[in-house]
Structure formats: structure tokens, C-alpha cells
Design a protein around this motif. Structure first.
Motif, mmCIF file in Angstrom:
data_model
loop_
_atom_site.group_PDB
_atom_site.id
_atom_site.type_symbol
_atom_site.label_atom_id
_atom_site.label_comp_id
_atom_site.label_asym_id
_atom_site.label_seq_id
_atom_site.Cartn_x
_atom_site.Cartn_y
_atom_site.Cartn_z
ATOM 1 N N LEU A 149 0.862 -1.227 -0.136
ATOM 2 C CA LEU A 149 -0.165 0.000 -0.098
ATOM 3 C C LEU A 149 0.834 1.339 0.115
ATOM 4 N N ASP A 150 2.019 1.105 0.636
ATOM 5 C CA ASP A 150 2.884 2.468 0.699
ATOM 6 C C ASP A 150 3.904 2.569 -0.255
ATOM 7 N N GLU A 151 4.164 1.617 -0.775
ATOM 8 C CA GLU A 151 5.321 1.654 -1.944
ATOM 9 C C GLU A 151 4.660 1.654 -3.487
ATOM 10 N N ASP A 152 5.012 2.628 -4.195
ATOM 11 C CA ASP A 152 4.698 2.680 -5.579
ATOM 12 C C ASP A 152 5.378 1.823 -6.582
ATOM 13 N N LEU A 153 5.091 0.497 -6.310
ATOM 14 C CA LEU A 153 5.557 -0.624 -7.350
ATOM 15 C C LEU A 153 5.328 -0.936 -8.771
ATOM 16 N N ASP A 154 6.166 -0.955 -9.493
ATOM 17 C CA ASP A 154 5.947 -1.404 -10.818
ATOM 18 C C ASP A 154 5.892 -2.894 -11.027
ATOM 19 N N VAL A 155 6.816 -3.572 -10.175
ATOM 20 C CA VAL A 155 6.839 -5.146 -10.361
ATOM 21 C C VAL A 155 6.953 -5.686 -8.839
ATOM 22 N N ILE A 156 6.466 -6.569 -8.777
ATOM 23 C CA ILE A 156 6.457 -7.602 -7.340
ATOM 24 C C ILE A 156 6.737 -8.885 -7.919
ATOM 25 N N VAL A 157 8.092 -9.251 -7.210
ATOM 26 C CA VAL A 157 8.657 -10.416 -7.459
ATOM 27 C C VAL A 157 8.339 -11.652 -6.347
ATOM 28 N N LEU A 158 8.047 -12.518 -6.395
ATOM 29 C CA LEU A 158 7.523 -13.395 -5.562
ATOM 30 C C LEU A 158 8.715 -14.417 -5.518
ATOM 31 N N ALA A 159 9.424 -14.231 -4.379
ATOM 32 C CA ALA A 159 10.950 -14.953 -4.020
ATOM 33 C C ALA A 159 10.646 -15.899 -2.958
ATOM 34 N N THR A 160 9.551 -16.362 -2.627
ATOM 35 C CA THR A 160 9.295 -17.133 -1.453
ATOM 36 C C THR A 160 9.581 -18.661 -2.158
ATOM 37 N N SER A 161 9.665 -19.569 -0.959
ATOM 38 C CA SER A 161 9.753 -21.006 -1.342
ATOM 39 C C SER A 161 8.474 -21.291 -2.157
ATOM 40 N N ILE A 162 8.622 -22.401 -2.836
ATOM 41 C CA ILE A 162 7.437 -23.045 -3.665
ATOM 42 C C ILE A 162 6.272 -23.613 -2.485
ATOM 43 N N VAL A 163 6.718 -24.021 -1.454
ATOM 44 C CA VAL A 163 6.033 -24.605 -0.403
ATOM 45 C C VAL A 163 5.010 -23.638 -0.007
ATOM 46 N N SER A 164 5.316 -22.343 0.375
ATOM 47 C CA SER A 164 4.662 -21.360 0.766
ATOM 48 C C SER A 164 4.241 -20.186 -0.222
ATOM 49 N N PHE A 165 4.204 -20.726 -1.466
ATOM 50 C CA PHE A 165 3.976 -19.919 -2.303
ATOM 51 C C PHE A 165 2.346 -19.560 -2.477
ATOM 52 N N LYS A 166 1.324 -20.532 -2.334
ATOM 53 C CA LYS A 166 0.203 -20.107 -2.343
ATOM 54 C C LYS A 166 -0.345 -19.317 -1.289
ATOM 55 N N ASP A 167 0.119 -19.468 -0.332
ATOM 56 C CA ASP A 167 -0.175 -18.750 1.059
ATOM 57 C C ASP A 167 0.049 -17.370 0.933
ATOM 58 N N THR A 168 1.579 -17.096 0.410
ATOM 59 C CA THR A 168 1.822 -15.777 -0.023
ATOM 60 C C THR A 168 1.113 -14.905 -0.820
ATOM 61 N N VAL A 169 0.570 -15.794 -2.096
ATOM 62 C CA VAL A 169 -0.359 -15.097 -2.979
ATOM 63 C C VAL A 169 -1.807 -14.826 -2.305
ATOM 64 N N LEU A 170 -2.277 -15.627 -1.512
ATOM 65 C CA LEU A 170 -3.428 -15.494 -0.613
ATOM 66 C C LEU A 170 -3.472 -14.327 0.334
ATOM 67 N N ASP A 171 -2.307 -14.046 0.988
ATOM 68 C CA ASP A 171 -2.053 -12.868 1.761
ATOM 69 C C ASP A 171 -1.873 -11.641 0.903
ATOM 70 N N LEU A 172 -1.537 -11.662 -0.273
ATOM 71 C CA LEU A 172 -1.196 -10.584 -1.221
ATOM 72 C C LEU A 172 -2.382 -10.054 -1.960
ATOM 73 N N VAL A 173 -3.318 -11.007 -2.367
ATOM 74 C CA VAL A 173 -4.480 -10.781 -3.011
ATOM 75 C C VAL A 173 -5.396 -9.745 -2.503
ATOM 76 N N PRO A 174 -5.873 -9.660 -1.329
ATOM 77 C CA PRO A 174 -6.647 -8.634 -0.445
ATOM 78 C C PRO A 174 -5.848 -7.310 -0.415
ATOM 79 N N LEU A 175 -4.802 -7.191 -0.351
ATOM 80 C CA LEU A 175 -4.051 -5.935 -0.259
ATOM 81 C C LEU A 175 -3.774 -5.156 -1.827
ATOM 82 N N LEU A 176 -3.910 -6.079 -2.825
ATOM 83 C CA LEU A 176 -3.791 -5.698 -4.104
ATOM 84 C C LEU A 176 -5.108 -4.978 -4.359
ATOM 85 N N GLU A 177 -6.144 -5.667 -4.071
ATOM 86 C CA GLU A 177 -7.669 -5.240 -4.311
ATOM 87 C C GLU A 177 -7.687 -4.020 -3.617
ATOM 88 N N LYS A 178 -7.180 -3.780 -2.233
ATOM 89 C CA LYS A 178 -7.339 -2.562 -1.579
ATOM 90 C C LYS A 178 -6.628 -1.387 -2.132
#
Length: 395
Positions: A149-178
Motif C-alpha cells: 500500500l505504501d510503495e509505488d511498485l511497478d513489479v512485485i517478484v515473489l521469491a518465497t519458497s514454492i511450499v509457501s507460494f500459495k499462502d503468500t499469494v493469498l495474503d497478497l490478493v486482498p492488499l492488491l484489491e485494496k
């Protein structure tokens, strides 16, 4: 030159006729006369030889200076390519990207170091890496919310482990929508994954992200150990997955602009190309490839490499005073594969549907090789812990 050759031909013909007449006058046999004639070249053969020599002269003359011309052309093209590269760098630096990295662990820090050459970099992770980030010129956000919300980002790179990838995206989605609600649809960043498997993260991103988010699926096929001296010559695989709500056909690489000429599509493509250019400028070997094709290849290259490295590592192999270069390569394989987290190895197995087949084939191959050894040894049975057992022993 040609006149001289022509005179020689006439002289030879005259001499040849003289020899023939002389042979008859001296009572020589017909056979002797014919043999004598065969020792002398015919006019037609000499004319043919002359023509061939002339053609050789023409070829030699035409080749004279050709190498020099090609070298000059090579130098011109090299200068042109260098000029284009400088123009690309100027474009990148005139509008630097703001790149966010979610997952600022070992690999996240590794790519951030190079990203700082081309734009502004912001990192975030579950662990506080503020000091590490500061040392490399990277801004650090302590929470994912402030990061989005505070950073004006052009690109977001998801560099988490593949095991936690889905959980990271689930956390990210509502923030992107906001963020979209606060700043509008144009505020959506390009989402990039760098996972070692491709179909699994691709499906998650397409299923969960807002359709306004552009998606780029990538796999830098190197890391902090294998590319500790730089990225030049390293392989970078990517699929342009979605731009401006349109899922792209990976087999249509290089013609995306023909799909849509809207301003949104052009801007999305430009942002994606600018990000890819960072890897290209760092010297990577850029390979566009469908995610499904990547996983098929990867199971029989990257996964089997990690599998064998882990198996040999469990054996506790160590250097000896008589190591061959081949065994030294084995030890390096063990070192590099075991330096990566087990989560990475597990992800290569769990989230690539081809990996199970690779394990099965490896087991079958081991049985075949050991079976061939036992057969050569005259033993028909099983191999158990270094003891060769016949069928009778096994009963």
C-alpha cells in the motif's frame, strides 16, 4: 598468357603429327604409334585445362579481399549492436522500475543486488532484514501491507519458497484489491514468480490474482552458488503469461503486440520487456518457454540432479588422496545441491507432476545396472548391503 598457351598447343600438335608420320616411315607398329600418341595431350584437353585455370584465376581473384570485407562487416555489426545496447540501457535508466521482492531470504537478496543497478528496490519478508537490505541500497518494509500500500511498485517478484507460494499469494490478493480501490486499476503491479517449477505457480497466479494483474512466470536457472561470479551465460527461462487481462499463447512469442494495440496492452508489454531487459543486460541466456514444457524438461535435468546429489550426500562421500577429476565433480554436485534448502528439493518433487516418473525411472535404472553386474558375476538373485545372495541363500 592465353596467346602463349595457344602457341604451345599448336607446336605440340605439329610435333605429335611428326611423331606419328615418323613412326610409320620407320616401320613402327600401329600399337607403338598409338602408345606414342597417348603420351601427348590432345588439343581439347589442353583447352579444357586452360579454361579450368582461367576459372581458378577468377575464383581466386573474386576471393581476394572477401575476408577483409567480411571483417569490416563484422566490425560494423558489432558497433551497431553496442550502440543498440547503449540505447537500451539509456531507456532503462531514464525510466527506472520500482521493484518489490517478497521473500528477502538468500535468493531474494541475491537478485536484489543486481536489480539495484537498474531501479529502486524494496524488500519484505517474515524475518527482519532491514540491516542487510540497507547495506545493499534496498529499502525494507516490515509488513506486507506497508509493502503493497505504501510503495509505488511497478513489479512485485515473489521469491518465497514454492511450499509457501500459495499462502503468500493469498495474503497478497486482498492488499492488491485494496490498493486498486485507493489508487485505481492502473495501480496493479506486474507479478513475477521465480519458482523452480512453473505450472503450479502459474495456475495459482491465474486462479487467485485479480485479472488486472499482468503475470510473468520465470525461472532463473542459477542461484547464489552457481552464479556467485555473475549472471553472464546463465540460463533464464520465462513465459509471458498475461497482459491486460489477456492470457498469452507461449507459442506466439515475439508477436504479442499483434494481439492488442490498446494503450494498456502496450504499457503492460513495455513494463514486462523492461523487467526482462535487466536479466538480458546482466548477460543471461534468455529462453522463452511454455511452463508445461519447462516442467517436463526440468524433471529430467534439475530435479534428477538434486535427487542424485541428495542420495550421494546421504552416503557421506568425502575427498580422498587419490580422487579423480570425475569424483571431484561428484563432490561438487553434493555440495551445491545440499546447500539449497530441503524445501526447494521438496518443491521440485511435490509440485512437478513429472518428478515421480523420474524417481521411478531412476530406481529401474539402478536395478538394471546392478542386475547386469550380478549376471556377469554368475549370480542370479538379489543385492543386499554389499553381500551377494543367490536365490538359494535368499530362501
Amino acid at each position: 598468357m592465353k596467346l602463349l598457351i595457344f602457341i604451345c598447343i599448336i607446336s605440340i600438335e605439329i610435333a605429335k603429327q611428326h611423331c606419328v608420320v615418323s613412326a610409320w616411315s620407320q616401320g613402327g607398329s600401329t600399337r607403338a604409334t598409338i602408345q606414342h600418341q597417348r603420351l601427348l595431350p590432345t588439343t581439347s584437353s589442353l583447352l579444357s585445362s586452360t579454361q579450368s585455370n582461367d576459372e581458378d584465376d577468377i575464383t581466386i581473384n573474386s576471393n581476394n579481399g572477401e575476408l577483409e570485407r567480411l571483417k569490416k562487416e563484422e566490425q560494423r555489426l558489432s558497433s551497431l549492436l553496442d550502440s543498440i545496447r547503449q540505447q537500451k540501457l539509456a531507456v532503462l535508466r531514464s525510466r527506472p522500475l520500482s521493484i518489490g521482492i517478497v521473500g528477502f531470504g538468500r535468493f531474494g537478496q541475491f537478485i536484489a543486488q543486481s536489480f539495484t543497478k537498474y531501479g529502486n528496490v524494496v524488500g519484505t519478508s517474515r524475518t527482519n532484514y532491514t540491516d542487510v537490505a540497507s547495506e545493499m541500497g534496498v529499502k525494507y518494509s516490515l509488513t506486507l501491507e506497508s509493502f503493497v500500500l505504501d510503495e509505488d511498485l511497478d513489479v512485485i517478484v515473489l521469491a518465497t519458497s514454492i511450499v509457501s507460494f500459495k499462502d503468500t499469494v493469498l495474503d497478497l490478493v486482498p492488499l492488491l484489491e485494496k490498493k486498486m480501490q485507493l489508487k485505481g486499476a492502473g495501480s496493479y503491479p506486474l507479478i513475477v514468480d521465480v519458482a523452480s517449477v512453473k505450472e503450479h505457480p502459474r495456475n495459482i497466479l491465474l486462479d487467485l490474482l485479480p485479472e488486472e494483474c499482468d503475470i510473468l512466470c520465470t525461472h532463473p536457472m542459477f542461484g547464489p552458488d552457481s552464479a556467485k561470479n555473475g549472471w553472464r551465460g546463465q540460463t533464464f527461462v520465462y513465459e509471458k503469461t498475461r497482459i491486460n487481462k489477456v492470457i498469452l499463447d507461449p507459442d506466439f512469442e515475439g508477436h504479442e503486440n499483434q494481439l492488442d494495440t490498446s494503450e494498456e496492452h502496450i504499457e503492460g508489454m513495455d513494463r514486462m520487456e523492461r523487467f526482462l531487459s535487466i536479466w538480458e543486460e546482466e548477460g543471461c541466456n534468455m529462453i522463452p518457454m511454455a511452463c508445461s514444457d519447462h516442467d517436463s524438461y526440468s524433471a529430467n535435468s534439475q530435479f534428477i540432479t538434486h535427487l542424485v546429489g541428495r542420495i550421494l550426500g546421504i552416503q557421506g562421500l568425502k575427498a580422498t588422496p587419490i580422487d579423480t577429476t570425475g569424483f571431484q565433480s561428484v563432490l561438487r554436485l553434493i555440495e551445491t545441491t545440499n546447500a539449497d534448502s530441503f524445501d526447494l528439493f521438496y518443491g521440485l518433487y511435490k509440485y512437478n507432476r513429472n518428478s515421480g516418473y523420474t524417481i521411478g525411472r531412476l530406481r529401474g535404472a539402478l536395478d538394471d545396472v546392478v542386475g547386469a553386474l550380478l549376471q556377469r558375476d554368475g549370480v542370479v538373485g538379489v543385492f543386499d548391503g554389499g553381500n551377494r545372495k543367490s536365490d538359494d541363500d535368499a530362501k
